[in-house]
Scaffold this active site. Structure first.
Site, mmCIF file in Angstrom:
data_model
loop_
_atom_site.group_PDB
_atom_site.id
_atom_site.type_symbol
_atom_site.label_atom_id
_atom_site.label_comp_id
_atom_site.label_asym_id
_atom_site.label_seq_id
_atom_site.Cartn_x
_atom_site.Cartn_y
_atom_site.Cartn_z
ATOM 1 N N ARG A 83 39.033 28.382 44.060
ATOM 2 C CA ARG A 83 37.812 29.035 44.538
ATOM 3 C C ARG A 83 36.724 28.871 43.475
ATOM 4 O O ARG A 83 36.919 29.279 42.321
ATOM 5 C CB ARG A 83 38.061 30.521 44.800
ATOM 6 C CG ARG A 83 36.804 31.280 45.183
ATOM 7 C CD ARG A 83 37.044 32.748 45.547
ATOM 8 N NE ARG A 83 35.761 33.353 45.870
ATOM 9 C CZ ARG A 83 35.249 34.417 45.260
ATOM 10 N NH1 ARG A 83 35.916 35.049 44.335
ATOM 11 N NH2 ARG A 83 34.056 34.861 45.599
ATOM 12 N N HIS A 127 27.283 33.234 44.411
ATOM 13 C CA HIS A 127 27.934 34.091 43.412
ATOM 14 C C HIS A 127 26.854 34.496 42.405
ATOM 15 O O HIS A 127 26.957 34.206 41.210
ATOM 16 C CB HIS A 127 29.115 33.366 42.754
ATOM 17 C CG HIS A 127 30.118 34.290 42.106
ATOM 18 N ND1 HIS A 127 31.462 34.304 42.459
ATOM 19 C CD2 HIS A 127 29.985 35.218 41.137
ATOM 20 C CE1 HIS A 127 32.098 35.205 41.704
ATOM 21 N NE2 HIS A 127 31.225 35.770 40.899
ATOM 22 N N GLU A 172 30.403 39.676 46.583
ATOM 23 C CA GLU A 172 30.079 41.036 46.139
ATOM 24 C C GLU A 172 28.618 41.433 46.306
ATOM 25 O O GLU A 172 27.882 41.656 45.327
ATOM 26 C CB GLU A 172 30.506 41.218 44.669
ATOM 27 C CG GLU A 172 31.975 40.906 44.428
ATOM 28 C CD GLU A 172 32.435 41.162 42.996
ATOM 29 O OE1 GLU A 172 31.576 41.316 42.114
ATOM 30 O OE2 GLU A 172 33.644 41.223 42.763
ATOM 31 N N ASN A 298 37.855 41.559 46.327
ATOM 32 C CA ASN A 298 37.981 41.423 44.883
ATOM 33 C C ASN A 298 38.414 42.780 44.364
ATOM 34 O O ASN A 298 37.697 43.774 44.531
ATOM 35 C CB ASN A 298 36.649 41.012 44.250
ATOM 36 C CG ASN A 298 36.168 39.650 44.755
ATOM 37 O OD1 ASN A 298 36.934 38.896 45.368
ATOM 38 N ND2 ASN A 298 34.918 39.342 44.493
ATOM 39 N N TYR A 300 39.943 45.069 41.124
ATOM 40 C CA TYR A 300 40.241 45.202 39.691
ATOM 41 C C TYR A 300 40.833 46.555 39.334
ATOM 42 O O TYR A 300 41.716 46.649 38.494
ATOM 43 C CB TYR A 300 38.972 44.942 38.860
ATOM 44 C CG TYR A 300 38.546 43.493 38.942
ATOM 45 C CD1 TYR A 300 39.108 42.548 38.101
ATOM 46 C CD2 TYR A 300 37.625 43.056 39.905
ATOM 47 C CE1 TYR A 300 38.766 41.205 38.180
ATOM 48 C CE2 TYR A 300 37.273 41.715 39.998
ATOM 49 C CZ TYR A 300 37.844 40.799 39.138
ATOM 50 O OH TYR A 300 37.511 39.470 39.235
ATOM 51 N N GLU A 352 39.710 37.780 44.339
ATOM 52 C CA GLU A 352 39.698 37.921 42.883
ATOM 53 C C GLU A 352 40.612 39.057 42.495
ATOM 54 O O GLU A 352 40.592 40.119 43.115
ATOM 55 C CB GLU A 352 38.300 38.281 42.333
ATOM 56 C CG GLU A 352 37.298 37.180 42.346
ATOM 57 C CD GLU A 352 35.935 37.611 41.809
ATOM 58 O OE1 GLU A 352 35.854 38.582 41.023
ATOM 59 O OE2 GLU A 352 34.949 36.965 42.188
HETATM 60 C C1 PNW Z 1 33.432 40.478 39.582
HETATM 61 N N1 PNW Z 1 31.723 46.680 38.786
HETATM 62 O O1 PNW Z 1 32.369 41.221 39.069
HETATM 63 C C2 PNW Z 1 32.821 39.098 39.782
HETATM 64 O O2 PNW Z 1 32.973 38.559 41.061
HETATM 65 C C3 PNW Z 1 33.181 38.114 38.721
HETATM 66 O O3 PNW Z 1 32.187 37.129 38.627
HETATM 67 C C4 PNW Z 1 33.435 38.839 37.418
HETATM 68 O O4 PNW Z 1 33.600 37.951 36.340
HETATM 69 C C5 PNW Z 1 34.647 39.708 37.618
HETATM 70 O O5 PNW Z 1 34.505 40.574 38.723
HETATM 71 C C6 PNW Z 1 35.014 40.540 36.395
HETATM 72 O O6 PNW Z 1 33.989 41.434 36.091
HETATM 73 C C7 PNW Z 1 32.290 42.583 39.032
HETATM 74 O O7 PNW Z 1 31.156 47.165 37.778
HETATM 75 C C8 PNW Z 1 31.560 43.129 37.994
HETATM 76 O O8 PNW Z 1 32.124 47.432 39.731
HETATM 77 C C9 PNW Z 1 31.378 44.482 37.922
HETATM 78 C C10 PNW Z 1 31.910 45.298 38.903
HETATM 79 C C11 PNW Z 1 32.627 44.765 39.953
HETATM 80 C C12 PNW Z 1 32.819 43.400 40.015
#
Ligand code: PNW
Length: 447
Positions: A83, A127, A172, A298, A300, A352
């Site tokens: 991707r 992106h 996002e 995505n 995290y 992601e």
């Molecule tokens: C994503 N938040 O970004 C992006 O899609 C990527 O490009 C990035 O490198 C990755 O996650 C890691 O950060 C985010 O603060 C950045 O909620 C910040 C947030 C969420 C997603």
């Protein structure tokens, strides 16, 4: 860490797609080369203190010049899909008018290099690196940007449609709208809630219109969008914390999911916005809800919400990554099951998932056990959701390479492959060696 739980590739369906992900601005470099125009991130990086290490994307991982090396790296990992995003200002420098053949030629080499190696090209159109010239006309808050985006989508299809395996319109939209236009911590650095709300509406509208245009042009590959989602958990059982968590869930998830799948904006968030609610023209909601083939998520971390503190208040004492984000794989299961229950969604992909840690290169090895564990735990979380009936199409690790982590610059490392920015040397971390080995054992070979 729970690395001993049984996890094997053949616990997943044989057509489940395994991959790695990157984005153009974070890896390519060559910011001013071969006719590329500036993006809002090129401009944002020039604002003093905007990027914590004062860096920019001028060189990044120099992927633009190291394409063949990186393609070989991807091939080594045994993944099915890669991707990546296309830099809009590289292929159309001002976002309108002339197309840039040299920029398009770079992506020709990328598509062909992937296909030659048997890897599926998973494309993201946007992106975050909007052509700066469009920002100077109001950016995503200007409805004309929607038309420019549809033209860009059409051109990418005309040029590469025969080689695209899957396409995400926007990565996002919440991050672009909220972090970029309301909180001002990401490009374009605006701090205006009304502009942010209008930008979010135009991002959604341009998604729907691009989907319609691509279908009309005969696109035969799956189309979707990628949302950053996070379960919102109230810090206490109090009514106040609960109400705040519900509102934050509305702003992050329902503000995007409801228009995409229910043709409406959530009433609670709409009234919370008051005079800052966006202008929505007749017919827009029908256009946004154009049927898509997959939803990209995505994931995290979860978010713990308190009525009193700012919403990024850290989860005290809980294990976190180098971003300060709690390691909470159960939140992924919760999210997938909830979306499956609340919306008529097609297949979902985790587009992601990954973690930043402070890696140490010792004798050319990086023993990033924490990252490997993070990935394993999240795969188990996806598996658990699938056992509850959720339809999942694939999983893409963020990220292939250490790269430009936006406002954190090069200080945060998400790669499963280490990058030495002095020499541009790439070294597979132990997490990459684990993924490579995990993917080697194909379920087809075993059955
Ligand atoms: C994503 N938040 O970004 C992006 O899609 C990527 O490009 C990035 O490198 C990755 O996650 C890691 O950060 C985010 O603060 C950045 O909620 C910040 C947030 C969420 C997603």
């Amino acid at each position: 860490p729970n690395s001993s739980v049984s996890l094997a590739k053949d616990h997943f369906p044989s057509d489940f797609v395994w991959g790695v992900a990157t984005s153009a601005f974070q890896i390519e470099g060559a910011a001013k080369l071969d006719g590329k125009g500036p993006s809002i991130w090129d401009e944002f990086c020039q604002i003093p203190k905007a990027i914590s290490d004062g860096s920019n994307g001028d060189v990044a991982c120099d992927h633009y010049h190291l394409l063949e090396t990186d393609l070989d790296l991807i091939e080594q990992l045994n993944v099915d899909a890669y991707r990546f995003s296309i830099s809009w200002p590289r292929v159309r420098p001002t976002g309108a008018g002339q197309w840039n053949e040299a920029g398009l030629a770079f992506y020709d080499r990328l598509f062909d290099g992937l296909l030659k190696r048997g890897i599926k090209p998973y494309v993201t159109l946007n992106h975050w690196d909007l052509p700066a010239a469009l920002q100077h006309q109001g950016g995503w808050a200007n409805r004309e940007t929607v038309e420019r985006f549809v033209e860009y989508a059409q051109l990418i299809h005309a040029r590469f449609g025969d080689r695209i395996a899957s396409l995400v319109t926007h990565n996002e939209p919440w991050v672009m709208a909220t972090l970029g236009n309301e909180l001002g911590i990401f490009a374009p650095g605006m701090k205006d809630r009304a502009i942010a709300a209008q930008a979010s509406h135009h991002l959604l509208l341009s998604h729907g219109l691009a989907v319609r245009a691509l279908r009309a042009a005969g696109a035969a590959y799956p189309l979707g969008i990628a949302l950053n989602l996070s379960p919102m958990h109230a810090v206490t059982a109090s009514a106040e914390d609960h109400a705040k968590a519900r509102l934050e869930d509305g702003k992050l998830l329902r503000w995007y999911m409801d228009p995409l799948f229910k043709k409406s904006y959530p009433a609670d968030v709409w009234s919370h916005l008051g005079a800052d609610a966006p202008t929505v023209l007749q017919g827009d909601l029908d256009l946004i809800a154009a049927p898509i083939d997959f939803l990209g998520i995505n994931y995290y971390s979860r978010t713990i919400i308190s009525a009193e503190q700012p919403w990024d208040a850290k989860s005290n004492g809980k294990p976190v990554t180098d971003m300060g984000w709690e390691i909470y794989p159960a939140g992924l299961t919760e999210l997938l099951v909830r979306i499956h229950q609340d919306y008529q969604v097609p297949t979902m992909f985790v587009t992601e998932n990954g973690a930043a840690f402070k890696d140490q290169l010792i004798n050319n090895r990086i023993h990033d056990l924490e990252r490997t564990d993070y990935l394993k735990q999240h795969l188990l979380a996806i598996h658990a959701a699938m056992q509850q009936g959720v339809n999942m199409g694939g999983y893409l690790v963020w990220s292939l390479l250490d790269n430009f982590e936006w406002a954190c610059g090069y200080e945060k490392r998400f790669g499963i492959v280490h990058v030495d920015y002095q020499t541009q040397r790439r070294t597979l971390k132990d997490s990459a060696l684990w993924y490579q080995d995990f993917l080697r054992h194909s379920s087809k070979e075993h059955s």
